[in-house]
Structures are given as C-alpha cells and as structure tokens.
Scaffold this motif. Structure first.
Motif, PDB file in Angstrom:
ATOM      1  N   LYS A   1      -5.130  19.246  11.291  1.00  0.00           N
ATOM      2  CA  LYS A   1      -6.349  19.975  10.936  1.00  0.00           C
ATOM      3  C   LYS A   1      -6.159  21.478  11.095  1.00  0.00           C
ATOM      4  CE  LYS A   1      -9.732  16.344  11.997  1.00  0.00           C
ATOM      5  NZ  LYS A   1     -10.857  15.935  12.896  1.00  0.00           N
ATOM      6  N   ASP A   2      -5.535  21.881  12.187  1.00  0.00           N
ATOM      7  CA  ASP A   2      -5.319  23.304  12.428  1.00  0.00           C
ATOM      8  C   ASP A   2      -4.344  23.910  11.416  1.00  0.00           C
ATOM      9  OD1 ASP A   2      -7.053  23.610  14.578  1.00  0.00           O
ATOM     10  OD2 ASP A   2      -5.548  22.946  16.024  1.00  0.00           O
ATOM     11  N   LEU A   3      -3.322  23.154  11.083  1.00  0.00           N
ATOM     12  CA  LEU A   3      -2.338  23.662  10.130  1.00  0.00           C
ATOM     13  C   LEU A   3      -2.927  23.790   8.730  1.00  0.00           C
ATOM     14  CD1 LEU A   3       0.861  21.696  11.238  1.00  0.00           C
ATOM     15  CD2 LEU A   3       0.358  24.113  11.599  1.00  0.00           C
ATOM     16  N   VAL A   4      -3.757  22.835   8.337  1.00  0.00           N
ATOM     17  CA  VAL A   4      -4.387  22.882   7.006  1.00  0.00           C
ATOM     18  C   VAL A   4      -5.288  24.102   6.879  1.00  0.00           C
ATOM     19  CG1 VAL A   4      -6.044  21.721   5.492  1.00  0.00           C
ATOM     20  CG2 VAL A   4      -4.213  20.406   6.572  1.00  0.00           C
ATOM     21  N   LYS A   5      -5.917  24.502   7.968  1.00  0.00           N
ATOM     22  CA  LYS A   5      -6.794  25.670   7.940  1.00  0.00           C
ATOM     23  C   LYS A   5      -6.017  26.988   7.870  1.00  0.00           C
ATOM     24  CE  LYS A   5     -10.407  23.372  10.681  1.00  0.00           C
ATOM     25  NZ  LYS A   5     -11.120  23.373  11.992  1.00  0.00           N
ATOM     26  N   ASN A   6      -4.751  26.931   8.183  1.00  0.00           N
ATOM     27  CA  ASN A   6      -3.913  28.136   8.164  1.00  0.00           C
ATOM     28  C   ASN A   6      -3.352  28.323   6.756  1.00  0.00           C
ATOM     29  OD1 ASN A   6      -1.767  30.027   8.460  1.00  0.00           O
ATOM     30  ND2 ASN A   6      -1.646  29.549  10.635  1.00  0.00           N
ATOM     31  N   HIS A   7      -4.001  29.175   5.968  1.00  0.00           N
ATOM     32  CA  HIS A   7      -3.633  29.340   4.563  1.00  0.00           C
ATOM     33  C   HIS A   7      -2.222  29.892   4.393  1.00  0.00           C
ATOM     34  CE1 HIS A   7      -8.209  29.611   3.506  1.00  0.00           C
ATOM     35  NE2 HIS A   7      -7.812  28.384   3.797  1.00  0.00           N
ATOM     36  N   SER A   8      -1.820  30.794   5.259  1.00  0.00           N
ATOM     37  CA  SER A   8      -0.475  31.363   5.157  1.00  0.00           C
ATOM     38  C   SER A   8       0.583  30.273   5.352  1.00  0.00           C
ATOM     39  CB  SER A   8      -0.276  32.467   6.204  1.00  0.00           C
ATOM     40  OG  SER A   8      -1.110  33.565   5.936  1.00  0.00           O
ATOM     41  N   PHE A   9       0.335  29.397   6.313  1.00  0.00           N
ATOM     42  CA  PHE A   9       1.276  28.302   6.560  1.00  0.00           C
ATOM     43  C   PHE A   9       1.347  27.370   5.355  1.00  0.00           C
ATOM     44  CE2 PHE A   9       2.250  24.001   7.892  1.00  0.00           C
ATOM     45  CZ  PHE A   9       3.387  24.175   8.674  1.00  0.00           C
ATOM     46  N   MET A  10       0.193  27.016   4.796  1.00  0.00           N
ATOM     47  CA  MET A  10       0.159  26.074   3.678  1.00  0.00           C
ATOM     48  C   MET A  10       0.829  26.663   2.432  1.00  0.00           C
ATOM     49  SD  MET A  10      -1.141  23.402   4.972  1.00  0.00           S
ATOM     50  CE  MET A  10      -1.352  22.442   3.471  1.00  0.00           C
ATOM     51  N   LEU A  11       0.551  27.940   2.157  1.00  0.00           N
ATOM     52  CA  LEU A  11       1.154  28.572   0.979  1.00  0.00           C
ATOM     53  C   LEU A  11       2.663  28.742   1.155  1.00  0.00           C
ATOM     54  CD1 LEU A  11      -1.569  31.266   0.180  1.00  0.00           C
ATOM     55  CD2 LEU A  11      -1.063  29.196  -1.141  1.00  0.00           C
TER      56      LEU A  11
END
Length: 344
Positions: A196-206
């Motif tokens: 959940k925390d990683l999905v909210k981190n847009h920089s990480f996802m992109l």
C-alpha cells in the motif's frame, strides 16, 4: 557483494543466448518456442522476486542468496542433461527462481553499507557485472560449445563458477538493516502495508515502470541480438563462412565494453546535471533510453548493408542503455525506503 558474484549470475543467461540456434536445432523447435525459453525464465523470476524481497526483510539475506545461487547452479547443470524440450524449459524456469533471490536482495545489502553519492558509486560498481557477465557469457558459452562440439557443455561450465559465488556470499558480512542511515532495530511491517505504501509513492511506481522497459529491451537484445545480426550479415555476399559463434564473440565484446563505460558513466553524468537540475537521475535515465532506442533501431536496420556501422551503432545504443542501471537502483532503493520508513 562482489562484481564476481553478480557476473556469475548474469553469465548464465547469456550462455544460453549464445547457443540458442544449437538448442533450437537439437530440440527441433522454431523461434516461437525458442523465445518461450526466455519467457519461462522471466515469468518465474517475476513471480518469485517479490517473495524473496519479503523474505529478505525478515530473514538472513546472506543465506537466502546463497541458497538461491545454489539452486540456480544446480538447475542449470541438470537442465543441460534434459533430452526433451519440456524438461529443458522446466529447468529454465527454475533457473529464474534462483536468480531472483540474488538480484532482488543483493542491492539492499549495498544500500545498508553506503549512503548518498557513495552508494551510487558502489551500485555502479556492482552493476558493472551485468554487461561484463553477459558479454563474458557470450564468449565463454560460444567457445565452450564450439570446442566441445556440443551446446550442452556451455551450460556445464557456469555452475562451477556458481559454487565459488556461493562461497563468496557465505563469507560476506551482512550489515544491520538501515545501518548506513542511522536506523537501528527496524521491525518489518506486514506485506500488505508495504504494498500500500509503495503504490502511493508515485516516483517509485514510475521508476519501476520505466525500469521494466529497460529490462525488456535488455532481455530481448540479449536473447535475439546475436542471431539477428548473424542473419543480417549472412545476407551480404562474401560472408558465407561466418558462424554464429563469430557474431556472439563480437557481440560479447561490444556488450562488455559498453557496460564498462556506460554503467559508471551514468552517475558521473547525473552528478554533472545535478548542478543545475534537481531531478538529474530520472532525466539521465530518460534520455539514455531515448537515445538507446534510436541507435539500437538504426543498428538493426543497417546490419544487412553496413556491418561495421551496425556494430558501432550497437555499441552506442548499449552504452546509452547502461546509463540506467546504477541510477535506477539508487532511485528505487531510496523511494522504497522513504515510503516504508515511517512504518518501521
């Protein structure tokens, strides 16, 4: 973590690639089934990588990597004795499981040993091994297969190196999680909370999405590049005596040199750009991918007419592609740690 350990893991994939035509001839399969060998490897790697990431947060990373590399070595060796395509592709998938353990966890140990610019430099040193191991694999695999007159022996060399890698891993001292950044006694949260925390981190996802493209290009180029160049050059008069081993040798040298220059060049260029741009890392990665696509496409188009120009363009394209490795790893590690830090 040593360059040697990483290069051993990278070496196995390129060994298979360098003898792909021999594998196809032996099992009497076409390009579709030949490509499926790489797909099986990638799928098992993709499925198991998150699992090893989860285990690496909770148990001994050193032992998980050692067991993974041992599995990789064993399945590579056993796969070389398979007499059917079904058996061979099964062990090919198992190889992906072993490699996922090492590639997922090793960068986290480097992250716990170094910080800031020094971490980028150490990651660059570590990721030297991807192009070096791949290039070395083309050379060793093709030459071993040629000397033994049997492609299976190309797969029986690297497991020996894998045993040395296991020993080196077990001799590695595992750092305390978060030690380099002053965080001690970290307690892991649940897997669901992490996601959940990683999905909210847009920089990480992109960054993850972008690096997926890098992996796709690298895998496709490694698996089909030598054969594509070989078929293109054979279309020219006077190249009737050319063999796939000759092309694999040249391709391996180009890959190694492009990696030796490109991997450390990424952080160097990023630090230069950072003097006037805040988002230097993603900019260098983006431009590197853009130019690599241009040069690699040109290399493929020119191969039927201009061999030397094609090799030069291939080198420049791989050089641009290699700018990404250390920078993306650093971005992902920092973003992932920032997203989860408040949960520990």
């Amino acid at each position: 973590m040593s360059i040697y350990e990483k290069s051993v893991v990278s070496n196995e994939q390129s060994v298979n690639n360098s003898v792909l035509t021999d594998i196809q001839d032996d099992f009497k399969i076409g390009d579709d089934d030949g490509g499926l060998l790489q797909t099986a490897f990638v799928l098992s790697y993709m499925i198991c990588a998150p699992l090893f990431g989860y285990l690496g947060d909770r148990y001994s990373r050193r032992w998980i990597m050692a067991i993974g590399v041992l599995l990789w070595s064993t399945t590579t060796l056993l796969g070389s004795f398979m007499g059917s395509y079904g058996g061979f592709i099964t062990f090919r998938a198992l190889v992906g499981i072993g490699e996922a353990s090492y590639s997922t966890i090793a960068p986290t140990i480097i992250s716990d040993l170094f910080v800031h610019d020094l971490r980028s430099k150490m990651l660059a040193l570590f990721y030297f091994a991807i192009p070096v191991g791949s290039g070395f694999g083309y050379i060793v695999g093709s030459e071993t297969a040629r000397l033994a007159n049997d492609w299976r022996w190309a797969l029986r060399v690297t497991p020996i190196l894998g045993i040395f890698a296991v020993v080196l891993i077990l001799l590695t001292k595992e750092p305390v999680r978060g030690e380099s950044e002053g965080s001690q006694n970290l307690e892991p949260t649940s897997y669901t909370e992490d996601i959940k925390d990683l999905v909210k981190n847009h920089s990480f996802m992109l960054s993850t999405a972008g690096f997926t493209c890098v992996a796709f290009v690298t895998g496709a180029l490694a698996w089909w590049g030598p054969k594509f160049i070989y078929l293109g050059v054979k279309m020219q008069p006077g190249n009737e005596q050319l063999t796939l081993n000759d092309v694999s040798l040249r391709f391996g040298i180009i890959t190694m040199v492009a990696g030796l220059i490109g991997v450390p060049l990424g952080p160097i260029v990023s630090r230069a750009v950072a003097s006037y741009k805040n988002n230097a890392d993603p900019l260098v990665c983006a431009y590197g991918l853009f130019f690599s696509s241009f040069f690699l496409a040109a290399a493929m188009m020119f191969v039927t007419k201009y061999v030397v120009a094609s090799y030069i363009l291939m080198f420049i394209g791989q050089l641009c592609l290699n700018l990404n490795w250390a920078l993306v790893a650093d971005i992902l590690l920092v973003r992932e740690r920032d997203a989860r830090k408040h949960n520990f």
